[in-house]
Design a protein around this motif. Structure first.
Motif, PDB file in Angstrom:
ATOM      1  N   ASP A 186      -2.018  -4.064  -5.024  1.00 35.55           N
ATOM      2  CA  ASP A 186      -1.711  -3.803  -4.223  1.00 35.55           C
ATOM      3  C   ASP A 186      -3.591  -2.805  -3.847  1.00 35.55           C
ATOM      4  O   ASP A 186      -3.211  -2.218  -4.746  1.00 35.55           O
ATOM      5  N   GLN A 192      -5.827   3.438  -7.713  1.00 35.24           N
ATOM      6  CA  GLN A 192      -5.058   4.637  -8.736  1.00 35.24           C
ATOM      7  C   GLN A 192      -5.521   4.272  -9.467  1.00 35.24           C
ATOM      8  O   GLN A 192      -5.927   4.483 -10.614  1.00 35.24           O
TER       9      GLN A 192
ATOM     10  N   GLU B  50       0.730  -4.118   2.520  1.00 34.88           N
ATOM     11  CA  GLU B  50       1.039  -4.176   0.852  1.00 34.88           C
ATOM     12  C   GLU B  50       1.826  -5.447   0.811  1.00 34.88           C
ATOM     13  O   GLU B  50       2.527  -5.048   1.449  1.00 34.88           O
ATOM     14  N   SER B  51       1.557  -5.916  -0.424  1.00 34.17           N
ATOM     15  CA  SER B  51       2.832  -6.934  -1.002  1.00 34.17           C
ATOM     16  C   SER B  51       4.474  -6.264   0.048  1.00 34.17           C
ATOM     17  O   SER B  51       4.964  -5.164  -0.676  1.00 34.17           O
ATOM     18  N   LYS B 217     -11.131  -4.379   5.781  1.00 33.39           N
ATOM     19  CA  LYS B 217     -12.050  -4.574   6.417  1.00 33.39           C
ATOM     20  C   LYS B 217     -12.111  -5.643   7.329  1.00 33.39           C
ATOM     21  O   LYS B 217     -13.071  -5.877   8.045  1.00 33.39           O
ATOM     22  N   VAL B 218     -12.049  -7.043   6.403  1.00 30.86           N
ATOM     23  CA  VAL B 218     -11.571  -8.530   7.580  1.00 30.86           C
ATOM     24  C   VAL B 218     -11.029  -8.294   8.944  1.00 30.86           C
ATOM     25  O   VAL B 218     -10.814  -8.839  10.052  1.00 30.86           O
ATOM     26  N   TYR B 251       0.112   7.084   5.558  1.00 33.17           N
ATOM     27  CA  TYR B 251      -0.196   6.033   4.916  1.00 33.17           C
ATOM     28  C   TYR B 251      -1.225   5.567   5.377  1.00 33.17           C
ATOM     29  O   TYR B 251      -1.775   5.015   3.821  1.00 33.17           O
ATOM     30  N   ALA B 254      -4.312   6.897   3.685  1.00 36.33           N
ATOM     31  CA  ALA B 254      -4.336   6.548   2.102  1.00 36.33           C
ATOM     32  C   ALA B 254      -4.945   4.839   2.215  1.00 36.33           C
ATOM     33  O   ALA B 254      -5.468   4.876   1.492  1.00 36.33           O
ATOM     34  N   LEU B 255      -4.657   3.821   3.270  1.00 38.12           N
ATOM     35  CA  LEU B 255      -4.815   3.073   2.986  1.00 38.12           C
ATOM     36  C   LEU B 255      -6.213   2.684   3.232  1.00 38.12           C
ATOM     37  O   LEU B 255      -6.932   1.913   2.385  1.00 38.12           O
ATOM     38  N   VAL B 256      -6.748   2.977   4.146  1.00 33.46           N
ATOM     39  CA  VAL B 256      -8.481   3.100   5.110  1.00 33.46           C
ATOM     40  C   VAL B 256      -9.115   4.236   3.474  1.00 33.46           C
ATOM     41  O   VAL B 256      -9.884   3.364   3.229  1.00 33.46           O
ATOM     42  N   ALA B 258      -8.547   3.995   0.176  1.00 35.22           N
ATOM     43  CA  ALA B 258      -7.621   2.926  -0.731  1.00 35.22           C
ATOM     44  C   ALA B 258      -9.227   1.811  -0.654  1.00 35.22           C
ATOM     45  O   ALA B 258      -9.227   1.297  -2.040  1.00 35.22           O
ATOM     46  N   ILE B 259      -9.526   1.496   0.591  1.00 30.68           N
ATOM     47  CA  ILE B 259     -11.009   0.596   0.033  1.00 30.68           C
ATOM     48  C   ILE B 259     -12.148   0.371  -0.422  1.00 30.68           C
ATOM     49  O   ILE B 259     -13.124   1.235   0.337  1.00 30.68           O
ATOM     50  N   LEU B 275      -2.974   7.683  -3.161  1.00 22.71           N
ATOM     51  CA  LEU B 275      -1.568   8.039  -3.417  1.00 22.71           C
ATOM     52  C   LEU B 275      -0.687   8.056  -5.105  1.00 22.71           C
ATOM     53  O   LEU B 275      -0.847   6.992  -5.815  1.00 22.71           O
ATOM     54  N   GLY B 277       2.302   6.968  -7.486  1.00 25.68           N
ATOM     55  CA  GLY B 277       3.566   5.734  -7.520  1.00 25.68           C
ATOM     56  C   GLY B 277       3.085   4.914  -6.248  1.00 25.68           C
ATOM     57  O   GLY B 277       1.917   4.598  -6.144  1.00 25.68           O
ATOM     58  N   ASP B 278       4.549   3.991  -6.778  1.00 22.17           N
ATOM     59  CA  ASP B 278       4.408   2.575  -6.476  1.00 22.17           C
ATOM     60  C   ASP B 278       5.244   2.815  -4.950  1.00 22.17           C
ATOM     61  O   ASP B 278       5.907   3.539  -5.117  1.00 22.17           O
ATOM     62  N   PRO B 279       5.001   1.138  -4.015  1.00 21.58           N
ATOM     63  CA  PRO B 279       5.808   1.619  -3.079  1.00 21.58           C
ATOM     64  C   PRO B 279       7.453   1.147  -3.876  1.00 21.58           C
ATOM     65  O   PRO B 279       7.765   0.264  -4.457  1.00 21.58           O
ATOM     66  N   ARG B 294       5.970   9.048  -1.070  1.00 18.40           N
ATOM     67  CA  ARG B 294       4.808   9.169  -1.274  1.00 18.40           C
ATOM     68  C   ARG B 294       4.244  10.150  -1.128  1.00 18.40           C
ATOM     69  O   ARG B 294       2.868  10.036  -1.149  1.00 18.40           O
TER      70      ARG B 294
END
Lengths: 334, 332
Positions: A186, A192, B50-51, B217-218, B251, B254-256, B258-259, B275, B277-279, B294
């Protein structure tokens, strides 16, 4: 320039027939300097992974590998198995896209790490366990002692990739080849892992080859970029030059096809057609059928690599001027 | 005026075994937990996350492929009929689905022309000649050649297969296309072709898209509005360009951040926001705001109370207790 750590010269890989048009990798030459981060960009079938699998002797026997791959002068192509085993994992380590399929599901993480340490560093018993703990700590796994007795399925994809990196670091390699290391992860986990790879490089001075289809991942994480298309190297340059002033029509097309995250939205420039299938490679430049500025000779004569700037090499007959994108020409409309 | 698609407080819960073994106690996995959506004719709503965040389940709920635990879906003001009824089948011609893997969505043993015609044999009584003509017209509209009518899926490239899936979905002139990661399996140079095709079709036919993707981005390229999901809930929703330019929820920020992007000018101007840790496991969603484990800004309130979507000036909706505090502009 310092002597290269790894020098690839005219590396060619044939699967099956061995004719010119079924080559997976065709006369690729590359160098990786000590401590350098090199990005390899390409779409599926471009040979970006096969190049490095061939260099490490990891391809099946039916693949015919010719050319030369030298690690500080030591020839790896055709080297005896024993010599290669002293290189793989110890001098050059490799990590792959799907970490959970690279770990053995029936053995605990700790046992797999200790195995790598015994193999590459001759450590055993307490010393191996202490080193395994230190490695898990180095790759940012919290509660490392408990994780040593976990099985891979108990860990998330991101944690498993951290374990794979720890195993790759077990041999204290001079070069880590990371083949799409974050493609299965993800976005926030990808960030990370990429930050972790950068931190490890800063601490150990290890060189990195980052193979990816994602131009963004490569742009943010390497010093120099090589672009591959259909088994050939088409352009190679320091990152800023490649992304700022790409000279090969394919590289320019890849960049124009990329949606942006900021700024005004513009229509994407799509590269027409598809990547050629193995066995039906065009005779001349392999990108010619999709290229908006292809000439007659492009269809028949493979273009030589030319230096177009400082450390900047492009393989194209049409010496496209710096700052001009062939996809903005009127003929390039999709 | 009623919207083309209106989903209200959709929930989909699954009962799963929480431990190992057959007799382990059951617990509830809240795949989708209170999602409301509104989509107008000819518009695109991007659904990102995310998944495991429930974005695909939301897509299936909209089609009725998965029955909701609670909540309602209305299409053109009418509630979605129960799945399997003839009324539902009748409605399904208006809402079509496009999946990530075109090869999995096509029958390998049938020529693509036959497969493109199939929706017509299900939904309309038309002569074989008309079916064939309309299939050829649909193929042309997605950029396939007439001679490919007799081809089999394995003879086509990935991008061409996705065009076949699109042509088939267009046969019944749907008003809404649910696209679940429609270009994620394609090569970079082919992705742009399909993105442009989707935009052209929308302009020409006025189709609305529910566009589900992890690729921000898409999503920005194709969407008018975007909803960001985290663990079954929408945490932020708003106009696409402004949402990515000034994300408000931590969130989304962080997502933006991370791209990975190619910055043509060199250097990096966007904020760094990594971020830890994991979800969390969706079976065991944290109390209060699901993101608090997180989030660098989490307080006691975030751990106790679940934030609801609140409007910000400019039409943005954000579910965060601390979004109004100016100090959050500085990432911890």
């Amino acid at each position: 320039m310092t002597a290269p750590l790894v020098a690839v010269r005219g590396l060619t890989v044939d699967f099956g027939g061995g004719t010119q048009d079924s080559r997976a990798v065709d006369a690729v030459s590359l160098e990786v300097a000590p401590g350098e981060a090199l990005g390899i960009v390409g779409e599926s079938g471009s040979g970006k992974s096969v190049t490095w699998l061939a260099a490490l002797g990891l391809l099946p026997a039916k693949a015919r590998v010719t050319g030369s791959v030298r690690l500080e002068g030591q020839e790896l192509v055709g080297a005896p198995r024993g010599d290669l085993e002293r290189v793989r994992g110890k001098r050059i380590a490799m990590i792959f896209q799907d970490p959970s399929s690279c770990l053995n599901p029936v053995h605990r993480i700790g046992r797999q790490l200790v195995e790598a340490l015994a193999l590459h560093r001759g450590l055993g018993g307490r010393a191996a366990e202490a080193e395994a703990l230190r490695l898990l700590d180095q790759v940012g796994i919290a509660d490392a002692r408990r994780r040593l007795s976990d099985f891979p399925h108990l860990l998330s994809g991101g944690l498993n990739q951290r374990v794979m990196i720890a195993m790759a670091l077990a041999g204290q390699p001079d070069l880590l080849v990371a083949d799409e290391p974050t493609t299965a992860l993800d976005a926030t986990i990808q960030a990370q892992i990429l930050a972790l790879l950068a931190a490890i490089r800063r601490d150990t001075g290890m060189a990195l080859v980052l193979i990816s289809h994602d131009l963004g991942v490569v742009a943010e994480n390497v010093d120099r970029v090589a672009v591959m298309y259909a088994g050939r190297l088409v352009e190679e340059a320091p990152g800023a030059d490649l992304f700022g002033s790409a000279r090969h029509p394919y590289t320019q097309g890849l960049l124009a096809a990329l949606p942006a995250l900021t700024g005004p939205r513009r229509r994407l420039t799509a590269i027409p057609g598809t990547v050629p299938e193995p066995g039906t490679m065009p005779a001349g430049c392999r990108f010619a059928p999709r290229c908006p500025v292809a000439e007659t000779r492009c269809a028949t004569v493979p273009p030589p690599s030319r230096t177009v700037g400082f450390l900047h090499v492009a393989a194209c007959h049409r010496q496209v001027e710096a700052g001009l994108s062939v996809w903005s020409l009127p003929r390039a409309a999709e | 005026m009623s919207a083309l698609l209106q989903a209200n407080d959709l929930r989909r819960h699954y009962r799963v075994r929480s431990g190992e073994g057959f007799f382990a106690p059951k617990s509830v996995l809240r795949a989708v937990d209170g999602v409301s959506l509104r989509l107008e004719r000819g518009r695109t709503l991007g659904l990102v996350g995310e998944s495991g965040c429930g974005k695909s389940t939301t897509g299936k709920l909209v089609l009725g492929l998965v029955p909701p635990t609670s909540g309602t879906v209305r299409y053109r003001g009418q509630p979605l009929p129960p799945v399997g009824t003839s009324a539902w089948r009748g409605l399904r011609r208006h809402i079509q689905m496009v999946y990530q893997d075109p090869l999995g969505a096509l029958d390998r043993r049938l020529p693509i022309g036959t497969q493109i015609e199939e929706p017509l044999s299900i939904h309309e009584q038309v002569s074989p000649v008309e079916r064939r003509d309309r299939a050829r017209a649909a193929m042309e509209s997605v950029g396939l050649q007439p001679h490919q009518y007799e081809r089999y899926p394995h003879e086509l490239s990935g991008g061409q297969r996705q065009r076949v899936v699109l042509a088939r979905a267009l046969m019944t002139s749907p008003g809404l296309l649910v696209c679940d990661e429609p270009i994620s399996a394609l090569d970079v140079s082919i992705q742009a072709q399909v993105v442009n095709l989707l935009l052209d079709l929308q302009e020409r036919l006025g189709i609305a898209y529910l566009f589900i993707s992890h690729d921000l981005k898409v999503v920005r390229q194709v969407s008018h509005d975007v909803a960001v999901m985290y663990l079954g809930r929408i945490v932020e929703q708003g106009e696409a360009e402004s949402l990515f330019a000034t994300p408000a929820h931590p969130y989304t920020r962080a997502l933006v951040a991370a791209i990975p992007t190619v910055n043509f000018g060199g250097g990096r101007q966007r904020e760094r926001f990594l971020l830890q840790g994991d979800p969390p496991n969706p079976v065991n969603v944290p109390s209060g705001c699901a993101f608090h484990t997180r989030c660098p800004f989490a307080t006691a309130q975030c751990r106790a109370e679940t934030p609801t979507l609140q409007p910000l000036p400019g039409g943005r909706m954000v579910a965060c207790h601390r979004v109004h505090e100016p100090a959050l502009g500085v990432a911890a």
